[in-house]
Design a protein around this motif. Structure first.
Motif, short mmCIF file in Angstrom:
data_model
loop_
_atom_site.label_atom_id
_atom_site.label_comp_id
_atom_site.label_asym_id
_atom_site.label_seq_id
_atom_site.Cartn_x
_atom_site.Cartn_y
_atom_site.Cartn_z
N THR A 1 83.41 -7.92 -22.46
CA THR A 1 83.25 -6.86 -21.46
C THR A 1 83.06 -5.51 -22.15
N SER A 2 83.82 -5.26 -23.18
CA SER A 2 83.70 -4.00 -23.91
C SER A 2 82.32 -3.86 -24.53
N LEU A 3 81.82 -4.92 -25.13
CA LEU A 3 80.49 -4.87 -25.75
C LEU A 3 79.40 -4.68 -24.72
N ILE A 4 79.49 -5.35 -23.58
CA ILE A 4 78.48 -5.20 -22.52
C ILE A 4 78.46 -3.76 -22.01
N ILE A 5 79.61 -3.19 -21.76
CA ILE A 5 79.68 -1.81 -21.27
C ILE A 5 79.11 -0.85 -22.29
N ARG A 6 79.46 -1.03 -23.56
CA ARG A 6 78.95 -0.16 -24.62
C ARG A 6 77.43 -0.24 -24.72
N VAL A 7 76.89 -1.45 -24.71
CA VAL A 7 75.45 -1.63 -24.84
C VAL A 7 74.71 -1.00 -23.67
N VAL A 8 75.19 -1.23 -22.47
CA VAL A 8 74.54 -0.67 -21.29
C VAL A 8 74.56 0.85 -21.32
N LEU A 9 75.70 1.43 -21.64
CA LEU A 9 75.80 2.89 -21.69
C LEU A 9 74.91 3.49 -22.79
N ILE A 10 74.92 2.91 -23.96
CA ILE A 10 74.13 3.45 -25.06
C ILE A 10 72.64 3.38 -24.76
N THR B 1 52.85 6.20 -28.88
CA THR B 1 52.13 5.54 -29.96
C THR B 1 53.05 4.52 -30.62
N VAL B 2 52.47 3.72 -31.49
CA VAL B 2 53.26 2.70 -32.19
C VAL B 2 54.38 3.33 -33.04
N PRO B 3 54.11 4.37 -33.83
CA PRO B 3 55.22 4.98 -34.58
C PRO B 3 56.31 5.55 -33.67
N PHE B 4 55.90 6.10 -32.54
CA PHE B 4 56.88 6.64 -31.60
C PHE B 4 57.75 5.52 -31.04
N VAL B 5 57.15 4.41 -30.68
CA VAL B 5 57.91 3.27 -30.15
C VAL B 5 58.88 2.74 -31.21
N MET B 6 58.42 2.66 -32.46
CA MET B 6 59.29 2.20 -33.53
C MET B 6 60.48 3.15 -33.73
N SER B 7 60.23 4.44 -33.62
CA SER B 7 61.33 5.40 -33.78
C SER B 7 62.31 5.32 -32.61
N VAL B 8 61.81 5.06 -31.40
CA VAL B 8 62.70 4.89 -30.25
C VAL B 8 63.58 3.67 -30.44
N ILE B 9 63.01 2.60 -30.92
CA ILE B 9 63.79 1.38 -31.18
C ILE B 9 64.86 1.66 -32.24
N LEU B 10 64.49 2.34 -33.29
CA LEU B 10 65.45 2.66 -34.35
C LEU B 10 66.56 3.57 -33.84
N VAL B 11 66.19 4.59 -33.06
CA VAL B 11 67.18 5.51 -32.51
C VAL B 11 68.13 4.80 -31.55
N THR B 12 67.66 3.77 -30.89
CA THR B 12 68.52 3.00 -29.99
C THR B 12 69.41 2.02 -30.76
N LEU B 13 68.87 1.43 -31.81
CA LEU B 13 69.62 0.42 -32.56
C LEU B 13 70.76 0.99 -33.39
N VAL B 14 70.58 2.17 -33.94
CA VAL B 14 71.62 2.74 -34.82
C VAL B 14 72.95 2.91 -34.07
N PRO B 15 72.98 3.58 -32.89
CA PRO B 15 74.28 3.67 -32.21
C PRO B 15 74.78 2.33 -31.70
#
Length: 63
Positions: free
Chosen positions: A5-14, A34-48
């Protein structure tokens, strides 16, 4: 609260907060998606996500 439950809540909020901020910036600055922009969005989401999952696992005693 259980680990799952904690992990689900954290993932949804982030993901929700990060995507909200990113798409707000896209609309306000009229940026092209663009492709570089999409890659940066994915990276910015994955780090937290990784940091919070690691913290939650550590808090529940899983190393």
């Amino acid at each position: 609260m259980s680990l799952f439950t904690s992990l689900i809540i954290r993932v949804v909020l982030i993901v929700a907060i990060t995507d909200l901020v990113i798409f707000y910036v896209i609309v306000r600055k009229n940026l092209a998606i663009t492709v570089p922009f999409v890659m940066s969005v994915i990276l910015v989401t994955l780090v937290p996500l990784v940091i919070n999952i690691w913290y939650a696992l550590y808090r529940f005693g899983i190393k």
